[in-house]
Design an enzyme around this catalytic site. Structure first.
Site, short mmCIF file in Angstrom:
data_model
loop_
_atom_site.label_atom_id
_atom_site.label_comp_id
_atom_site.label_asym_id
_atom_site.label_seq_id
_atom_site.Cartn_x
_atom_site.Cartn_y
_atom_site.Cartn_z
N LYS A 203 8.60 -2.53 -21.15
CA LYS A 203 9.66 -3.21 -19.59
C LYS A 203 8.50 -4.73 -19.73
CE LYS A 203 8.72 -3.74 -15.40
NZ LYS A 203 7.72 -3.36 -14.13
N ASP A 336 9.63 2.76 -6.62
CA ASP A 336 8.30 1.84 -7.39
C ASP A 336 7.05 2.47 -6.58
OD1 ASP A 336 6.97 0.06 -8.85
OD2 ASP A 336 7.94 -1.47 -7.48
N1 ARG Z 1 7.25 -4.09 -7.81
C1 ARG Z 1 7.74 -5.43 -7.03
C2 ARG Z 1 7.33 -6.66 -7.33
O1 ARG Z 1 5.86 -6.55 -6.52
C3 ARG Z 1 7.62 -4.66 -5.60
C4 ARG Z 1 9.22 -5.04 -4.78
C5 ARG Z 1 9.23 -4.57 -3.60
N2 ARG Z 1 10.27 -4.94 -2.78
C6 ARG Z 1 10.95 -4.75 -3.05
N3 ARG Z 1 12.04 -5.35 -1.87
N4 ARG Z 1 12.17 -3.73 -3.76
O2 ARG Z 1 8.73 -7.20 -7.23
#
Ligand code: ARG
Length: 421
Positions: A203, A336
Protein backbone atom coordinates in the site's frame (compact mmCIF):
# COMPACT_ATOMS: atom_id res chain seq x y z
CA UNK A 1 -32.94 -42.49 -25.00
CA UNK A 2 -29.25 -41.89 -24.63
CA UNK A 3 -29.54 -39.13 -21.99
CA UNK A 4 -31.77 -41.39 -19.90
CA UNK A 5 -29.02 -43.96 -19.70
CA UNK A 6 -26.17 -41.53 -19.31
CA UNK A 7 -27.60 -39.40 -16.50
CA UNK A 8 -27.76 -42.10 -13.80
CA UNK A 9 -24.31 -43.24 -14.84
CA UNK A 10 -22.90 -39.72 -14.49
CA UNK A 11 -24.63 -39.31 -11.14
CA UNK A 12 -23.00 -42.48 -9.88
CA UNK A 13 -19.62 -41.49 -11.27
CA UNK A 14 -19.58 -38.05 -9.68
CA UNK A 15 -21.40 -39.31 -6.58
CA UNK A 16 -24.02 -36.57 -6.42
CA UNK A 17 -25.49 -37.91 -3.20
CA UNK A 18 -24.36 -36.70 0.20
CA UNK A 19 -21.77 -38.60 2.24
CA UNK A 20 -20.65 -38.14 5.84
CA UNK A 21 -17.99 -35.41 5.62
CA UNK A 22 -20.03 -33.25 3.29
CA UNK A 23 -22.21 -30.22 3.92
CA UNK A 24 -25.19 -29.74 1.64
CA UNK A 25 -27.18 -26.54 1.26
CA UNK A 26 -30.61 -26.21 -0.26
CA UNK A 27 -30.41 -22.74 -1.74
CA UNK A 28 -33.57 -20.91 -2.83
CA UNK A 29 -32.18 -18.22 -5.12
CA UNK A 30 -28.47 -18.35 -5.92
CA UNK A 31 -26.85 -15.18 -7.27
CA UNK A 32 -24.56 -15.84 -10.21
CA UNK A 33 -22.02 -13.02 -9.96
CA UNK A 34 -20.88 -13.50 -13.57
CA UNK A 35 -24.33 -12.95 -15.10
CA UNK A 36 -25.90 -10.88 -12.32
CA UNK A 37 -28.95 -13.19 -12.25
CA UNK A 38 -30.40 -15.87 -9.97
CA UNK A 39 -30.59 -19.63 -10.35
CA UNK A 40 -33.59 -21.07 -8.52
CA UNK A 41 -33.77 -23.96 -6.04
CA UNK A 42 -30.23 -25.32 -6.17
CA UNK A 43 -28.17 -27.71 -4.12
CA UNK A 44 -24.65 -26.68 -3.13
CA UNK A 45 -22.38 -29.50 -2.03
CA UNK A 46 -19.33 -28.61 0.08
CA UNK A 47 -16.39 -30.71 1.14
CA UNK A 48 -13.35 -29.54 3.12
CA UNK A 49 -14.33 -25.92 2.78
CA UNK A 50 -14.57 -26.04 -1.00
CA UNK A 51 -17.66 -26.14 -3.22
CA UNK A 52 -17.80 -29.49 -5.01
CA UNK A 53 -21.07 -29.25 -6.86
CA UNK A 54 -24.06 -27.07 -7.59
CA UNK A 55 -27.18 -27.80 -9.61
CA UNK A 56 -30.95 -28.15 -9.51
CA UNK A 57 -32.23 -29.52 -6.19
CA UNK A 58 -34.62 -31.75 -8.10
CA UNK A 59 -31.67 -33.57 -9.67
CA UNK A 60 -30.00 -34.15 -6.29
CA UNK A 61 -30.28 -37.32 -4.26
CA UNK A 62 -31.03 -35.66 -0.90
CA UNK A 63 -31.19 -38.55 1.55
CA UNK A 64 -28.95 -37.06 4.21
CA UNK A 65 -29.25 -33.90 6.27
CA UNK A 66 -28.86 -30.50 4.67
CA UNK A 67 -28.95 -26.82 5.63
CA UNK A 68 -32.26 -25.46 4.49
CA UNK A 69 -31.88 -22.01 2.89
CA UNK A 70 -34.71 -22.65 0.44
CA UNK A 71 -36.44 -19.33 1.14
CA UNK A 72 -33.23 -17.25 1.10
CA UNK A 73 -31.22 -15.24 -1.37
CA UNK A 74 -27.76 -16.78 -1.53
CA UNK A 75 -24.70 -14.81 -2.63
CA UNK A 76 -20.95 -15.33 -2.68
CA UNK A 77 -19.29 -14.00 0.47
CA UNK A 78 -18.68 -10.26 0.04
CA UNK A 79 -15.21 -8.76 -0.31
CA UNK A 80 -14.09 -5.34 0.92
CA UNK A 81 -10.91 -4.20 -0.84
CA UNK A 82 -10.09 -1.41 1.62
CA UNK A 83 -10.36 -1.73 5.37
CA UNK A 84 -8.23 -1.09 8.45
CA UNK A 85 -9.23 -3.79 10.93
CA UNK A 86 -6.95 -2.49 13.65
CA UNK A 87 -8.51 0.98 13.58
CA UNK A 88 -11.33 2.01 15.88
CA UNK A 89 -13.90 4.41 14.38
CA UNK A 90 -14.30 6.16 17.72
CA UNK A 91 -10.58 6.88 18.03
CA UNK A 92 -9.19 9.44 15.59
CA UNK A 93 -6.64 12.26 15.58
CA UNK A 94 -4.69 12.74 18.82
CA UNK A 95 -6.72 10.01 20.56
CA UNK A 96 -4.83 7.53 18.37
CA UNK A 97 -1.59 8.35 20.19
CA UNK A 98 -3.01 6.73 23.32
CA UNK A 99 -3.44 3.33 21.64
CA UNK A 100 -0.58 0.85 21.93
CA UNK A 101 0.13 -1.59 19.12
CA UNK A 102 -1.00 -4.46 21.34
CA UNK A 103 -4.27 -2.67 22.03
CA UNK A 104 -4.76 -2.08 18.30
CA UNK A 105 -4.29 -5.77 17.59
CA UNK A 106 -7.01 -6.64 20.10
CA UNK A 107 -9.31 -4.04 18.52
CA UNK A 108 -8.56 -5.86 15.27
CA UNK A 109 -9.76 -9.16 16.70
CA UNK A 110 -13.10 -7.58 17.63
CA UNK A 111 -13.41 -5.96 14.21
CA UNK A 112 -12.52 -9.16 12.37
CA UNK A 113 -15.49 -10.92 14.00
CA UNK A 114 -17.84 -8.04 13.18
CA UNK A 115 -16.65 -8.04 9.59
CA UNK A 116 -17.20 -11.73 8.90
CA UNK A 117 -20.57 -11.64 10.68
CA UNK A 118 -21.55 -8.81 8.32
CA UNK A 119 -21.04 -11.17 5.38
CA UNK A 120 -17.59 -9.96 4.33
CA UNK A 121 -15.64 -13.21 4.13
CA UNK A 122 -12.52 -11.68 2.56
CA UNK A 123 -10.96 -8.27 3.09
CA UNK A 124 -7.88 -6.41 1.95
CA UNK A 125 -6.26 -4.59 4.87
CA UNK A 126 -4.52 -1.51 3.53
CA UNK A 127 -2.22 -0.23 6.23
CA UNK A 128 -1.64 -1.26 9.82
CA UNK A 129 1.19 -0.31 12.14
CA UNK A 130 3.32 -2.96 13.80
CA UNK A 131 2.23 -5.76 11.42
CA UNK A 132 -0.88 -6.23 13.54
CA UNK A 133 -2.77 -7.07 10.32
CA UNK A 134 -0.37 -9.92 9.59
CA UNK A 135 -0.81 -11.27 13.14
CA UNK A 136 -4.59 -11.09 12.73
CA UNK A 137 -4.48 -12.81 9.35
CA UNK A 138 -2.40 -15.65 10.74
CA UNK A 139 -4.50 -16.02 13.92
CA UNK A 140 -7.67 -16.26 11.82
CA UNK A 141 -6.07 -18.75 9.44
CA UNK A 142 -5.00 -20.87 12.42
CA UNK A 143 -8.58 -20.82 13.73
CA UNK A 144 -7.67 -18.95 16.94
CA UNK A 145 -10.26 -16.21 16.36
CA UNK A 146 -13.18 -15.72 13.96
CA UNK A 147 -12.68 -13.36 11.06
CA UNK A 148 -12.51 -12.93 7.31
CA UNK A 149 -9.75 -14.14 5.03
CA UNK A 150 -7.21 -11.31 5.05
CA UNK A 151 -4.95 -10.01 2.32
CA UNK A 152 -2.68 -7.64 4.21
CA UNK A 153 -0.22 -4.88 3.36
CA UNK A 154 1.49 -4.35 6.70
CA UNK A 155 2.55 -0.70 7.17
CA UNK A 156 1.73 1.69 4.30
CA UNK A 157 4.66 3.16 2.40
CA UNK A 158 5.04 6.88 1.75
CA UNK A 159 7.23 9.94 1.91
CA UNK A 160 8.34 12.00 4.91
CA UNK A 161 5.50 14.18 6.15
CA UNK A 162 3.06 12.53 3.75
CA UNK A 163 -0.32 10.94 4.37
CA UNK A 164 1.29 7.63 5.39
CA UNK A 165 3.59 9.32 7.91
CA UNK A 166 2.46 10.34 11.40
CA UNK A 167 2.56 14.13 11.61
CA UNK A 168 0.87 14.70 14.95
CA UNK A 169 3.86 15.69 17.10
CA UNK A 170 6.66 18.28 16.76
CA UNK A 171 10.21 17.35 15.74
CA UNK A 172 11.59 16.77 19.24
CA UNK A 173 9.41 13.66 19.65
CA UNK A 174 10.97 12.07 16.58
CA UNK A 175 7.65 10.48 15.55
CA UNK A 176 7.82 8.81 12.16
CA UNK A 177 5.65 6.04 10.72
CA UNK A 178 7.48 2.81 9.97
CA UNK A 179 6.66 2.79 6.24
CA UNK A 180 8.26 6.17 5.53
CA UNK A 181 11.11 6.41 3.03
CA UNK A 182 12.29 8.84 0.37
CA UNK A 183 13.83 8.01 -2.97
CA UNK A 184 13.50 4.97 -5.26
CA UNK A 185 16.06 2.76 -3.51
CA UNK A 186 14.91 3.53 0.00
CA UNK A 187 11.36 2.71 -1.06
CA UNK A 188 12.50 -0.50 -2.74
CA UNK A 189 14.09 -1.44 0.58
CA UNK A 190 10.75 -0.79 2.32
CA UNK A 191 8.98 -3.12 -0.12
CA UNK A 192 11.54 -5.80 0.72
CA UNK A 193 11.08 -5.13 4.43
CA UNK A 194 7.28 -5.42 4.52
CA UNK A 195 7.48 -8.49 2.34
CA UNK A 196 10.00 -10.03 4.75
CA UNK A 197 7.54 -9.58 7.63
CA UNK A 198 4.62 -11.16 5.82
CA UNK A 199 2.81 -8.58 3.66
CA UNK A 200 0.73 -9.93 0.76
CA UNK A 201 0.63 -6.63 -1.11
CA UNK A 202 1.97 -3.09 -1.00
CA UNK A 203 0.00 0.00 0.00
CA UNK A 204 1.42 3.40 -0.93
CA UNK A 205 0.36 6.99 -0.36
CA UNK A 206 0.57 8.81 -3.67
CA UNK A 207 -1.06 12.03 -2.44
CA UNK A 208 -2.06 13.80 0.73
CA UNK A 209 -5.18 12.76 2.59
CA UNK A 210 -8.19 13.88 4.55
CA UNK A 211 -7.36 12.44 7.96
CA UNK A 212 -3.64 13.17 8.07
CA UNK A 213 -2.46 16.36 9.75
CA UNK A 214 -0.94 19.01 7.53
CA UNK A 215 -1.31 17.28 4.17
CA UNK A 216 -3.08 18.63 1.11
CA UNK A 217 -5.43 16.14 -0.54
CA UNK A 218 -4.51 17.45 -3.98
CA UNK A 219 -0.74 17.26 -3.52
CA UNK A 220 1.26 14.42 -5.07
CA UNK A 221 3.62 12.92 -2.47
CA UNK A 222 5.69 10.39 -4.38
CA UNK A 223 7.44 11.02 -7.70
CA UNK A 224 6.91 8.87 -10.78
CA UNK A 225 10.39 7.40 -10.23
CA UNK A 226 9.55 6.46 -6.65
CA UNK A 227 6.26 4.83 -7.61
CA UNK A 228 7.89 2.97 -10.51
CA UNK A 229 10.58 1.66 -8.16
CA UNK A 230 7.95 0.40 -5.70
CA UNK A 231 5.91 -1.26 -8.45
CA UNK A 232 8.96 -2.89 -10.05
CA UNK A 233 10.18 -4.24 -6.70
CA UNK A 234 6.75 -5.54 -5.72
CA UNK A 235 6.34 -7.29 -9.08
CA UNK A 236 9.57 -9.24 -8.56
CA UNK A 237 7.73 -11.27 -5.96
CA UNK A 238 4.31 -11.13 -7.60
CA UNK A 239 2.87 -8.59 -5.17
CA UNK A 240 0.13 -6.16 -6.10
CA UNK A 241 0.09 -2.46 -5.28
CA UNK A 242 -2.74 -0.28 -3.98
CA UNK A 243 -2.26 3.49 -4.12
CA UNK A 244 -4.04 5.96 -1.89
CA UNK A 245 -4.62 9.01 -4.12
CA UNK A 246 -7.13 11.87 -4.05
CA UNK A 247 -5.48 14.49 -6.30
CA UNK A 248 -5.58 14.00 -10.06
CA UNK A 249 -1.81 14.31 -10.69
CA UNK A 250 -1.08 11.65 -8.08
CA UNK A 251 -3.78 9.37 -9.50
CA UNK A 252 -2.43 9.78 -13.04
CA UNK A 253 1.16 9.10 -11.93
CA UNK A 254 0.18 6.04 -9.90
CA UNK A 255 -1.67 4.57 -12.88
CA UNK A 256 1.29 5.34 -15.12
CA UNK A 257 3.61 3.60 -12.65
CA UNK A 258 1.38 0.52 -12.94
CA UNK A 259 -0.47 0.16 -9.63
CA UNK A 260 -3.39 -2.29 -9.48
CA UNK A 261 -5.88 -0.03 -7.74
CA UNK A 262 -6.31 3.61 -6.92
CA UNK A 263 -7.95 4.13 -3.53
CA UNK A 264 -10.35 7.09 -3.11
CA UNK A 265 -9.66 8.58 -6.60
CA UNK A 266 -11.64 11.62 -5.46
CA UNK A 267 -10.51 14.29 -7.94
CA UNK A 268 -10.07 11.97 -10.93
CA UNK A 269 -10.59 13.75 -14.28
CA UNK A 270 -12.36 12.27 -17.30
CA UNK A 271 -9.09 11.71 -19.15
CA UNK A 272 -7.56 9.92 -16.16
CA UNK A 273 -10.72 7.76 -15.91
CA UNK A 274 -10.02 6.86 -19.55
CA UNK A 275 -6.36 6.15 -18.68
CA UNK A 276 -7.47 3.82 -15.86
CA UNK A 277 -9.66 1.90 -18.31
CA UNK A 278 -6.82 1.63 -20.83
CA UNK A 279 -4.41 0.34 -18.16
CA UNK A 280 -6.98 -1.93 -16.47
CA UNK A 281 -6.54 -0.14 -13.13
CA UNK A 282 -9.31 -0.57 -10.58
CA UNK A 283 -10.84 2.47 -8.89
CA UNK A 284 -11.76 1.80 -5.28
CA UNK A 285 -13.89 4.79 -4.32
CA UNK A 286 -15.10 4.89 -0.70
CA UNK A 287 -18.22 6.95 -1.24
CA UNK A 288 -20.06 6.16 2.01
CA UNK A 289 -17.46 7.18 4.61
CA UNK A 290 -17.93 10.92 4.11
CA UNK A 291 -21.32 10.78 5.85
CA UNK A 292 -19.79 9.18 8.93
CA UNK A 293 -16.84 11.59 9.05
CA UNK A 294 -19.07 14.65 8.82
CA UNK A 295 -21.66 13.45 11.35
CA UNK A 296 -19.60 11.50 13.92
CA UNK A 297 -16.03 12.58 13.19
CA UNK A 298 -15.72 15.48 15.56
CA UNK A 299 -16.69 13.34 18.59
CA UNK A 300 -14.21 10.69 17.48
CA UNK A 301 -11.34 13.18 17.48
CA UNK A 302 -11.04 13.94 13.76
CA UNK A 303 -9.15 17.23 13.45
CA UNK A 304 -10.99 20.39 12.35
CA UNK A 305 -8.67 20.68 9.32
CA UNK A 306 -9.68 17.13 8.27
CA UNK A 307 -13.39 17.93 8.57
CA UNK A 308 -12.72 20.97 6.42
CA UNK A 309 -11.03 18.82 3.77
CA UNK A 310 -13.82 16.23 3.90
CA UNK A 311 -16.47 18.83 3.10
CA UNK A 312 -14.75 19.36 -0.25
CA UNK A 313 -13.66 15.79 -1.02
CA UNK A 314 -16.83 13.84 -0.22
CA UNK A 315 -19.09 15.60 -2.67
CA UNK A 316 -16.66 15.69 -5.61
CA UNK A 317 -15.74 12.04 -5.07
CA UNK A 318 -19.39 10.97 -5.47
CA UNK A 319 -19.81 13.01 -8.64
CA UNK A 320 -16.63 11.51 -10.07
CA UNK A 321 -17.77 8.04 -9.05
CA UNK A 322 -20.85 8.56 -11.21
CA UNK A 323 -18.65 9.64 -14.14
CA UNK A 324 -16.36 6.64 -13.70
CA UNK A 325 -19.30 4.21 -13.67
CA UNK A 326 -20.78 5.84 -16.74
CA UNK A 327 -17.46 5.64 -18.58
CA UNK A 328 -17.25 1.90 -17.81
CA UNK A 329 -14.27 2.07 -15.42
CA UNK A 330 -13.26 -1.00 -13.42
CA UNK A 331 -14.82 -0.35 -10.03
CA UNK A 332 -13.73 -2.19 -6.89
CA UNK A 333 -15.70 -2.27 -3.66
CA UNK A 334 -13.50 -0.56 -1.06
CA UNK A 335 -14.95 1.25 1.93
CA UNK A 336 -12.18 2.39 4.33
CA UNK A 337 -13.98 0.66 7.23
CA UNK A 338 -12.07 1.52 10.37
CA UNK A 339 -12.58 5.20 9.69
CA UNK A 340 -16.26 4.28 10.28
CA UNK A 341 -17.43 1.20 12.25
CA UNK A 342 -16.48 -2.29 11.04
CA UNK A 343 -19.51 -4.42 10.32
CA UNK A 344 -21.16 -1.54 8.45
CA UNK A 345 -19.18 -2.45 5.32
CA UNK A 346 -22.32 -3.07 3.25
CA UNK A 347 -23.66 0.44 3.73
CA UNK A 348 -21.72 1.63 0.71
CA UNK A 349 -23.77 -0.65 -1.59
CA UNK A 350 -26.73 1.65 -1.35
CA UNK A 351 -24.55 4.71 -2.10
CA UNK A 352 -23.06 3.02 -5.16
CA UNK A 353 -26.58 2.38 -6.43
CA UNK A 354 -27.65 5.95 -5.70
CA UNK A 355 -24.62 7.22 -7.61
CA UNK A 356 -25.06 5.29 -10.82
CA UNK A 357 -24.68 1.53 -10.48
CA UNK A 358 -27.37 -1.10 -10.78
CA UNK A 359 -27.73 -3.30 -7.66
CA UNK A 360 -26.24 -6.23 -9.61
CA UNK A 361 -23.20 -4.11 -10.57
CA UNK A 362 -22.62 -3.05 -6.96
CA UNK A 363 -22.73 -6.71 -5.85
CA UNK A 364 -20.43 -7.71 -8.71
CA UNK A 365 -17.93 -5.05 -7.59
CA UNK A 366 -17.88 -6.64 -4.11
CA UNK A 367 -17.61 -10.20 -5.43
CA UNK A 368 -16.44 -10.94 -8.98
CA UNK A 369 -14.39 -7.78 -9.54
CA UNK A 370 -12.81 -7.61 -6.10
CA UNK A 371 -11.82 -11.26 -6.47
CA UNK A 372 -9.98 -10.28 -9.65
CA UNK A 373 -8.34 -7.27 -7.97
CA UNK A 374 -7.12 -9.50 -5.14
CA UNK A 375 -5.73 -12.06 -7.59
CA UNK A 376 -8.17 -14.69 -6.30
CA UNK A 377 -10.65 -14.91 -9.15
CA UNK A 378 -10.44 -18.71 -9.24
CA UNK A 379 -11.14 -19.03 -5.48
CA UNK A 380 -13.59 -16.36 -4.29
CA UNK A 381 -16.40 -14.15 -5.58
CA UNK A 382 -18.47 -16.93 -7.17
CA UNK A 383 -20.51 -19.93 -6.04
CA UNK A 384 -19.00 -22.55 -8.28
CA UNK A 385 -17.17 -25.89 -7.96
CA UNK A 386 -13.54 -25.40 -6.96
CA UNK A 387 -14.24 -22.13 -5.13
CA UNK A 388 -14.05 -21.66 -1.35
CA UNK A 389 -17.43 -22.19 0.27
CA UNK A 390 -17.77 -18.49 1.15
CA UNK A 391 -21.52 -18.07 1.05
CA UNK A 392 -24.03 -15.64 2.61
CA UNK A 393 -27.81 -15.65 2.88
CA UNK A 394 -30.35 -12.84 3.19
CA UNK A 395 -34.15 -12.88 3.46
CA UNK A 396 -34.91 -10.06 1.03
CA UNK A 397 -33.82 -9.88 -2.60
CA UNK A 398 -30.90 -7.39 -2.70
CA UNK A 399 -31.62 -6.70 -6.38
CA UNK A 400 -34.99 -5.28 -5.26
CA UNK A 401 -33.64 -3.71 -2.06
CA UNK A 402 -29.86 -3.34 -1.97
CA UNK A 403 -29.97 -2.48 1.74
CA UNK A 404 -30.94 -6.10 2.38
CA UNK A 405 -27.16 -6.64 2.41
CA UNK A 406 -26.99 -4.62 5.63
CA UNK A 407 -29.03 -7.43 7.25
CA UNK A 408 -27.22 -10.72 6.70
CA UNK A 409 -28.92 -13.82 8.16
CA UNK A 410 -26.30 -16.46 7.60
CA UNK A 411 -22.57 -16.53 6.83
CA UNK A 412 -20.30 -19.39 5.83
CA UNK A 413 -16.56 -18.98 5.24
CA UNK A 414 -14.60 -21.90 3.78
CA UNK A 415 -17.35 -24.29 4.83
CA UNK A 416 -17.62 -23.09 8.44
CA UNK A 417 -20.77 -21.26 9.56
CA UNK A 418 -19.91 -17.95 11.28
CA UNK A 419 -23.39 -16.57 11.68
CA UNK A 420 -26.90 -17.97 11.71
CA UNK A 421 -30.03 -16.09 12.70
N1 ARG B 1 -8.34 7.58 4.71
C1 ARG B 1 -8.84 8.57 3.81
C2 ARG B 1 -8.05 9.84 3.93
O1 ARG B 1 -7.71 10.21 5.02
C3 ARG B 1 -10.28 8.84 4.06
C4 ARG B 1 -10.96 9.65 3.05
C5 ARG B 1 -12.39 9.68 3.36
N2 ARG B 1 -13.16 10.57 2.57
C6 ARG B 1 -13.76 10.27 1.46
N3 ARG B 1 -14.54 11.15 0.92
N4 ARG B 1 -13.59 9.15 0.89
O2 ARG B 1 -7.78 10.49 2.97
Amino acid sequence: MLPRLILPLLCALFSLSATAQETVLRAGHVFNSETGTYMQDQYVRIEEGVIQGIGPWSAFDHDGTYIDLSDKYILPGLIDAHVHLTSDAGVHGYKRLTRSLARQAITGARNARRTVEAGFTTIRNLGAPGYADIALRDAIEAGDIPGPRIIASGPSLGSTGGHCDNNLLPAEYGLKAEGVADGPWALRAKVREVRKYGANLIKICATGGVLSKGTQVGAQQLTLEEMQAIVAEARLSGMKIAAHAHGNAGIRTAIEAGVDSVEHASFISEDVIAQSIKNGTYLSMDIYVSDYILSEGEKAGILPESLEKERVVGKIQRENFRKAVKAGAKIAYGTDAGVYPHGDNARQMHYMVNWGMTPAQAIQAATLHNADLLGLSDKIGQIKPGFYADIIAVSTDPIEDIQALERIDWVMKAGTVFKQD
